[in-house]
Design an enzyme around this catalytic site. Structure first.
Site: not given
Ligand SMILES: NC(=O)c1ccc[n+]([C@@H]2O[C@H](COP(=O)([O-])OP(=O)(O)OC[C@H]3O[C@@H](n4cnc5c(N)ncnc54)[C@H](OP(=O)(O)O)[C@@H]3O)[C@@H](O)[C@H]2O)c1
Length: 248
Positions: A12, A149
């Site tokens: 996802t 968050y």
């Molecule tokens: N980057 C960090 O520093 C970090 C650290 C700890 C944890 N995380 C976690 O890692 C995960 C991925 O984040 P990322 O950093 O890779 O961010 P990202 O580049 O913003 O990617 C987020 C992804 O989730 C999708 N998404 C968001 N809301 C959604 C929804 N309601 N339904 C389906 N898809 C959805 C987005 O696609 P669409 O916008 O097209 O829906 C995108 O593909 C998240 O759970 C985040 O909390 C990130």
């Protein structure tokens, strides 16, 4: 034969950041992968780039989760790897200023949506399947402006552990990956101006003993590790932290 040949994976939020890197890595290890996201164009473009199957679904919408499940069942029958990755930070703000729409959006995507993705996919999981939740080190930190968050990820960790206990009789493993700051688009969506973003990034790097942010590809390697039952078959109910030492 590749490590994940004949494995079916659902990722996802697979069109960007960690989800995209993980989908790419799973495919390179031989898995067949379906990726989701809300933005049709981005999902289709990313899927085409890496050879995944695209599916437009909002993790906050339970009807979308049902449709996703039906499509996966129709196309593949069963699932071996379920990577529940989609998540947002929401607009960062103190508790005093939190509005209910912002709160609900974070909880509906990161917690309620993740919970029901797991719940609805359980009947499709093969014996020996691997479920991975993308949590965060913020699940056990309490910094200002990030209350919803942080709470959403703490709740996610709780259900992951319960699920590990419930699904163990079917040899299904459930684990969490908790990254520290990783270079992706997520912070650009947190409602901050460029100056504030730059200051936060500098502040974070200063707090990280390894003095750098991680990459989505580094997190993706953990996803393939947890997906591969030869490598991680005795690992369940565990949170793997990848944060450059930030929580030391
Ligand atoms: N980057 C960090 O520093 C970090 C650290 C700890 C944890 N995380 C976690 O890692 C995960 C991925 O984040 P990322 O950093 O890779 O961010 P990202 O580049 O913003 O990617 C987020 C992804 O989730 C999708 N998404 C968001 N809301 C959604 C929804 N309601 N339904 C389906 N898809 C959805 C987005 O696609 P669409 O916008 O097209 O829906 C995108 O593909 C998240 O759970 C985040 O909390 C990130």
């Amino acid at each position: 034969m590749k490590k994940l040949s004949n494995k079916i994976a659902v990722v996802t939020g697979g069109n960007s950041g960690i989800g995209f890197a993980a989908a790419k890595e799973l495919i390179s290890e031989g898995a067949t992968v379906m990726i989701t996201g809300r933005r049709k164009e981005a999902v289709e473009k990313s899927a085409q780039e890496i050879g995944a199957t695209p599916f437009i679904a909002d993790q906050a919408n339970l009807d979308d989760i049902d449709l996703l499940k039906k499509e996966v069942e129709k196309q593949f029958g069963k699932v071996d790897i379920l990577f529940v990755n989609a998540g947002i930070t929401g607009t960062l703000t103190p508790i005093e200023n939190m509005d209910v729409e912002n709160f609900d959006q974070v909880m509906d995507i990161n917690f309620r949506g993740a919970y029901f993705t797991l719940s609805k996919f359980i009947p499709l999981l093969n014996e020996g399947a691997s479920v991975i939740f993308l949590s965060s080190i913020v699940a056990s930190t309490y910094k200002p402006n990030s209350s919803a968050y942080q709470a959403s990820k703490a709740a996610l960790n709780s259900i992951a552990k319960t699920a590990a206990a419930e699904l163990a009789p079917r040899k299904i493993r459930v684990n969490m990956i908790s990254p520290g700051p990783i270079k992706t688009e997520i912070m650009n969506k947190a409602g901050l101006d460029e100056e504030a973003l730059k200051n936060i990034k500098n502040y974070l790097i200063d707090q990280i003993p390894l003095k750098k942010m991680g990459t989505a590809e580094e997190v993706a390697k953990l996803v393939t590790y947890l997906s591969d039952s030869e490598a991680s078959g005795y690992v369940t109910g565990t949170e793997i932290v990848i944060d450059g030492g930030m929580t030391l």
